[in-house]
Structures are given as structure tokens and as C-alpha cells.
Write a protein that holds these residues in place. Structure first.
Motif, PDB file in Angstrom:
ATOM      1  N   LEU A  58      -0.284   0.218  -4.877  1.00 62.62           N
ATOM      2  CA  LEU A  58       0.559   1.217  -4.219  1.00 62.62           C
ATOM      3  C   LEU A  58       0.982   2.318  -5.187  1.00 62.62           C
ATOM      4  O   LEU A  58       1.002   3.500  -4.830  1.00 62.62           O
ATOM      5  N   LEU A  59       1.287   1.951  -6.439  1.00 60.35           N
ATOM      6  CA  LEU A  59       1.637   2.963  -7.449  1.00 60.35           C
ATOM      7  C   LEU A  59       0.469   3.926  -7.666  1.00 60.35           C
ATOM      8  O   LEU A  59       0.658   5.147  -7.723  1.00 60.35           O
ATOM      9  N   ALA A  60      -0.726   3.382  -7.804  1.00 62.41           N
ATOM     10  CA  ALA A  60      -1.908   4.230  -8.006  1.00 62.41           C
ATOM     11  C   ALA A  60      -2.146   5.111  -6.783  1.00 62.41           C
ATOM     12  O   ALA A  60      -2.512   6.293  -6.910  1.00 62.41           O
ATOM     13  N   TYR A  61      -1.923   4.567  -5.601  1.00 59.76           N
ATOM     14  CA  TYR A  61      -2.109   5.313  -4.341  1.00 59.76           C
ATOM     15  C   TYR A  61      -1.120   6.473  -4.239  1.00 59.76           C
ATOM     16  O   TYR A  61      -1.484   7.596  -3.887  1.00 59.76           O
ATOM     17  N   ARG A  91       9.739  11.455   2.488  1.00 56.95           N
ATOM     18  CA  ARG A  91      10.951  11.056   1.771  1.00 56.95           C
ATOM     19  C   ARG A  91      10.917   9.567   1.430  1.00 56.95           C
ATOM     20  O   ARG A  91      11.318   9.163   0.338  1.00 56.95           O
ATOM     21  N   GLU A  92      10.415   8.759   2.371  1.00 56.48           N
ATOM     22  CA  GLU A  92      10.299   7.329   2.078  1.00 56.48           C
ATOM     23  C   GLU A  92       9.256   7.094   0.992  1.00 56.48           C
ATOM     24  O   GLU A  92       9.419   6.210   0.141  1.00 56.48           O
ATOM     25  N   ARG A  93       8.184   7.870   1.011  1.00 57.03           N
ATOM     26  CA  ARG A  93       7.165   7.737  -0.051  1.00 57.03           C
ATOM     27  C   ARG A  93       7.773   8.038  -1.416  1.00 57.03           C
ATOM     28  O   ARG A  93       7.537   7.328  -2.384  1.00 57.03           O
ATOM     29  N   LEU A  94       8.550   9.133  -1.504  1.00 60.15           N
ATOM     30  CA  LEU A  94       9.161   9.522  -2.779  1.00 60.15           C
ATOM     31  C   LEU A  94      10.133   8.450  -3.272  1.00 60.15           C
ATOM     32  O   LEU A  94      10.109   8.056  -4.443  1.00 60.15           O
ATOM     33  N   SER A  95      10.987   7.983  -2.355  1.00 64.94           N
ATOM     34  CA  SER A  95      11.945   6.943  -2.732  1.00 64.94           C
ATOM     35  C   SER A  95      11.237   5.682  -3.205  1.00 64.94           C
ATOM     36  O   SER A  95      11.609   5.076  -4.218  1.00 64.94           O
ATOM     37  N   CYS A  96      10.198   5.267  -2.483  1.00 62.28           N
ATOM     38  CA  CYS A  96       9.437   4.074  -2.847  1.00 62.28           C
ATOM     39  C   CYS A  96       8.775   4.244  -4.213  1.00 62.28           C
ATOM     40  O   CYS A  96       8.798   3.338  -5.058  1.00 62.28           O
ATOM     41  N   HIS A  97       8.200   5.430  -4.438  1.00 65.47           N
ATOM     42  CA  HIS A  97       7.511   5.700  -5.703  1.00 65.47           C
ATOM     43  C   HIS A  97       8.474   5.546  -6.888  1.00 65.47           C
ATOM     44  O   HIS A  97       8.174   4.874  -7.879  1.00 65.47           O
ATOM     45  N   LEU A  98       9.634   6.187  -6.774  1.00 62.10           N
ATOM     46  CA  LEU A  98      10.617   6.118  -7.868  1.00 62.10           C
ATOM     47  C   LEU A  98      11.074   4.681  -8.112  1.00 62.10           C
ATOM     48  O   LEU A  98      11.182   4.238  -9.264  1.00 62.10           O
ATOM     49  N   GLN A  99      11.343   3.961  -7.053  1.00 62.62           N
ATOM     50  CA  GLN A  99      11.877   2.618  -7.228  1.00 62.62           C
ATOM     51  C   GLN A  99      10.817   1.628  -7.693  1.00 62.62           C
ATOM     52  O   GLN A  99      11.134   0.657  -8.399  1.00 62.62           O
TER      53      GLN A  99
END
Length: 520
Positions: free
Chosen positions: A453-456, A496-504
Motif C-alpha cells: 500500500l505504501l508503494a501504491y 483526503r483519506e488516501r493522504l491521511s492513510c499515507h502519512l499514518q
């Protein structure tokens, strides 16, 4: 510090307390010459020069009336102690052969050390306290010397002392004849060549008792020596290990003391960097223009599991090298240390990054360890220096292993990411339990949803690029992303959910470095 703390530090053969019930606080040292009018001596230790024994009685009373805490006199008989008790002041008797300038120097050194260590973990008296501690641990009489064989501190001892120790303390350096013998016996060579405890045999014909000695070192640099003279009893069983530990502590003190000569200027620069000093006053004292544009550069030594004395030596070298190079660059350059870092406040001119890179290379050649430099944004006046320093610190915090020098412009994205992750780390209530469920799923089942998921997210949804980087089939990537959505309930179609997920997720894998390692 209290009088008893002071006496633990200096003690015999320098002075002896003639009023044992007294223990006032001592804040300074002053001289009372019988030919001069007494001054104000609030909480001072007053040295009465030119008057001995009974004739010093009126000066003892005068010092007491002027607020002195202690008075020191040569040849202090019992009746003078009675005068001191009546006047409400402590009395010290000074050894007749001691010079007053020696007494003043050692008292002032101990009091200065106590003032410098106030608010820290260091004990009052500094090297003197270390000498006293080592005396208790080794069972001998200790003296600490610098690399030039000058006595810096010694333990107070009621044990028998030989002629060598007595002459060394009275003269504040080892007698030349004995130093020549130590060279002839190869003692100095051994002390300077490695970290070992050297044993020197007793020489009754020379009036010299048995001794232990250890070199004080930082890396390959010889800073001084700790000597222990044997008394009536044999050395303690663990004397060698106590000396080795004491040498490491002494090395830290000597390296810190080495930088004290430039302390006032360094304090001014540190105050400017922290925003605690008035920039106009600093500029006035240092002779620079407070309205000139400038940039802050921060230098840091990157050491893995650093040895403290070696780290102090590297920091001292870094301060010296940066000061010399920056002074040659601009006369008005300011250099100071704060914590483990060294900072330069420089005019913002073309070629600054190249100069900083040269300095970093020189430092690396000199110290043998990696040195990195972070450059903050230019600011229009000295008043904005704390802001540029904060940016230099952020750059140093965000720099990886690749670069020796970077500016805030080079790493603005990394800095922003790092501070955002720090905010999330410090506020657990902002974290999404859905991300934690993904991490737990991988740990429990041995799956690889998080790295995929991080790479994606990094590849902005480019499945082909992710498959190539992870060496898997694109369908495997698609399956893992769908599965990640099912496990967490996160909608990857919502930006916005993608950004939040990425950071966390980045926070969950601890650091960007760990994240990069996961990606291979």
C-alpha cells in the motif's frame, strides 16, 4: 557552595578549618590588605595578607562586620579562632609556605567550577571532587595534571605524603628532576601511547612512594595524567578500574574546560541563536551590523555509539575549525556552540554552500567521522536569526546519509513530512485505528499489505510501477490493495483519506528511512 564543600575540594595541605562548627555558604574570594580600607565582602572568603597570628585579630573582626563568610590567615593560633567565633565568622589557617596567589587561584577555580555546574548534574568542585572520589576508591592520594604536568587538582588527604607529592602541590607542577626520571623510565611514553594503568615502583632513596598512573585521553590525543600515591595501606583491589573510569570523566572535563576561554563570546552567539539575547546588544558587543542580512549554518558530527570523551573532542575540533574558516570568509562571521552542534551566522552571499561543503570535508578529514551541515533560509537582520537557526536544525534532522550539505530549499518536502509525522506521533488521538488494523494484520498473518500500500500510494496508483518495484505480478498488487481496503475500511478513492492513510502508514513504520528500506 558551602565551606565544607570547598574544603573537600582544596583541603590540606593548603588550608585547615580552625572553627570546625562553622559551615557558611561561600560565594566569592577577596583580598584584605592591612594597608587598604576594608570593602564589602558579602559571603566572601577573605584572604588576610600581611598580618599573621594574633595581629590579624582586628582584620578578622573587620571582615566579619563587612559581611564576609570566612577569613583565611597564616599562623592562626587558638586565640584567633576564639576571636572568629565571637565575631560570627569561620576561620581558616593557611600553610605558612603557601603563596597567597596560589590560595586565591585554587579557591577561585573551585568556586567558578561550582558556578558553571549550577543546575547541571556536575558536583561542586569538579576536578577536585573527582580527585577526592578517586582517592576513596583507590586508597591513595590523587593528583590530576594536564599534558604539561601542571597540577590541576588533588585530593585532600590525612595520609602520609612523600616529598614528591608535597613539592608538586606546593609548586603546582611536578619537580623537573622527577619528570626527567619518569621520561628515562619510559613512564610518559606508556601513558601517552594507550589506555593502561602504569605502576611506578617505590624509590626510598629518592623519598618516593609507590604510584599508579593513567593517561587522560580522548581518542589518540593525550590530555593529561592522574597520579595516585600509595599511603600507609596498600592500594584497593579495584584501584585500576577506578582509575580508568576516572580518566574518562577527567577527559570530558578537560575538553569542556578547553573551550571556556571563548565562553563569553560563545554565550552571546548562543543567546542570539536561541532568541534569548537582544540582537542589538549582541551586535554592539561584537562590533557587527544588526541590520545586515545573514544565514545560519548548523554543523553536526554523525557518530554511531559515540564515546563521550571522543565526542567532546570532535565537538571542540568542530568549533575550532568552523571558527577559523568562517573568520577567513568574513570578518563579521559569528560562530558558537549549542548542545552538540556548532552554528555559524554568516552574510548571505553566493558561494556559501560551496564554502560550507569545504568546511565539512575538512572536519571529516580531521575527526575521521562524518560531518553534515544544514543551511537555513537567509533573513534580513540579526533579529530573525532564531528562525534561520530553526530551519538549519530542521535540515539536519531531515538529512539522510547521502548528502554532506543541504539547504532548507533542498529538503523542504522532507522537513514538512518529518514535522507532520512528529505532530502525529505526539498526538495519538489524531491517529486512525484503521491504519493500526492493517499493521496488526500483517504482523499476525505474515502478509505484505502495508509495504504494498505504501508503494501504491507513493506511485499515485500506478500498479505497473508498484509491481516492478516489488517484483510481483500486477494482479498481486491489485489483490493486496483490495484486501487492504477490506481489512481497514479505508476508501482509497477519497484523496483526503488516501493522504491521511499515507502519512499514518509512514509513522507506523517509524521513519522515512525504515520506509525506504521496506520498499527495497
Amino acid at each position: 557552595m558551602t565551606l565544607r564543600q570547598l574544603l573537600v575540594a582544596i583541603g590540606k595541605p593548603l588550608v585547615e578549618l580552625c572553627t570546625p562548627e562553622a559551615d557558611p555558604r561561600v560565594c566569592g574570594v577577596a583580598i584584605l590588605d592591612p594597608d587598604d580600607e576594608p570593602g564589602s565582602y558579602q559571603q566572601d572568603l577573605v584572604l588576610v595578607i600581611g598580618a599573621r597570628g594574633r595581629e590579624a585579630a582586628r582584620f578578622v573582626r573587620a571582615a566579619a562586620r563587612r559581611g564576609a563568610a570566612v577569613v583565611a590567615v597564616k599562623e592562626a593560633p587558638a586565640e584567633l579562632a576564639a576571636v572568629a567565633r565571637e565575631a560570627g565568622i569561620a576561620l581558616l589557617g593557611v600553610a605558612p609556605r603557601m603563596r597567597w596567589d596560589q590560595v586565591e587561584t585554587v579557591v577561585r577555580q573551585v568556586l567558578d567550577a561550582a558556578a558553571l555546574s549550577e543546575g547541571s548534574d556536575e558536583e561542586p568542585g569538579d576536578l577536585f571532587v573527582l580527585a577526592q572520589t578517586l582517592a576513596a576508591l583507590t586508597g591513595g592520594s590523587v593528583s590530576i595534571e594536564d599534558a604539561g604536568n601542571r597540577v590541576l587538582a588533588y585530593s585532600r588527604s590525612d595520609d602520609e605524603v612523600d616529598e614528591l607529592r608535597r613539592l608538586s602541590i606546593l609548586g603546582w607542577e611536578g619537580p623537573r628532576s622527577y619528570l626527567a626520571l619518569l621520561r628515562e623510565w619510559g613512564v610518559f611514553e606508556r601513558l601517552r601511547s594507550g589506555e593502561e594503568v602504569v605502576r611506578i615502583d617505590e624509590h626510598p632513596e629518592l623519598g618516593i612512594r609507590r604510584r599508579l598512573a593513567v593517561g587522560i585521553r580522548a581518542g589518540a590525543q593525550h590530555l593529561g595524567t592522574i597520579w595516585v600515591q600509595e599511603g600507609r595501606e596498600a592500594f584497593a583491589d579495584r584501584a585500576d578500574s577506578a582509575l580508568l573510569g576516572g580518566a574518562r570523566l577527567a577527559a570530558v572535563h578537560l575538553l569542556r574546560h578547553r573551550s571556556e576561554a571563548g565562553r563569553p563570546r560563545n554565550e552571546l552567539v548562543a543567546g542570539l541563536l536561541d532568541g534569548k539575547a537582544n540582537p542589538d546588544l549582541v551586535a554592539g558587543q561584537l562590533g557587527i551590523d544588526p541590520a545586515a542580512a545573514c544565514t545560519v549554518v548548523g554543523f553536526a558530527v554523525r557518530e554511531r555509539e559515540p564515546d563521550q570523551p571522543v565526542h567532546e573532542l570532535h565537538r571542540a575540533d568542530m568549533l575550532s575549525v568552523v571558527s577559523v574558516h568562517m573568520a577567513s570568509y568574513r570578518k563579521g562571521a559569528l560562530v558558537g556552540a549549542s548542545g552538540s552542534r556548532v552554528y555559524a551566522v554568516l552574510p548571505d552571499e553566493p558561494g556559501l554552500a560551496s564554502l560550507v561543503a569545504d568546511v565539512a570535508r575538512v572536519l571529516e578529514r580531521r575527526t575521521g567521522v562524518r560531518v553534515q551541515a544544514g543551511i537555513g533560509s537567509p533573513v534580513p537582520t540579526l533579529h530573525e536569526v532564531p528562525g534561520s537557526r530553526a530551519e538549519a536544525d530542521r535540515v539536519l534532522g531531515a538529512m539522510g546519509e547521502a548528502n554532506a550539505v543541504a539547504t532548507i530549499s533542498d529538503l523542504r518536502a522532507e522537513v514538512l513530512l518529518g514535522e507532520t509525522l512528529s505532530l502525529l506521533h505526539g498526538n495519538p488521538d489524531l491517529r486512525d485505528p484503521a491504519v493500526a488494523s492493517l499493521v496488526a494484520h500483517d504482523e499476525e498473518r505474515g502478509t505484505e499489505l502495508v509495504p504494498t500500500l505504501l508503494a501504491y500510494l507513493d506511485a499515485m496508483g500506478d500498479v505497473g510501477a508498484v509491481a516492478a518495484s516489488l517484483h510481483v505480478h500486477p494482479n498481486t498488487v491489485r489483490h493486496r490493495i483490495r484486501r487492504a481496503g477490506q481489512v481497514s475500511g479505508i476508501d482509497f478513492g477519497d484523496p483526503r483519506e488516501r493522504l491521511s492513510c499515507h502519512l499514518q502508514l509512514l509513522l507506523a513504520v517509524t521513519t522515512v528511512t525504515t520506509y525506504n528500506a521496506i520498499r527495497g
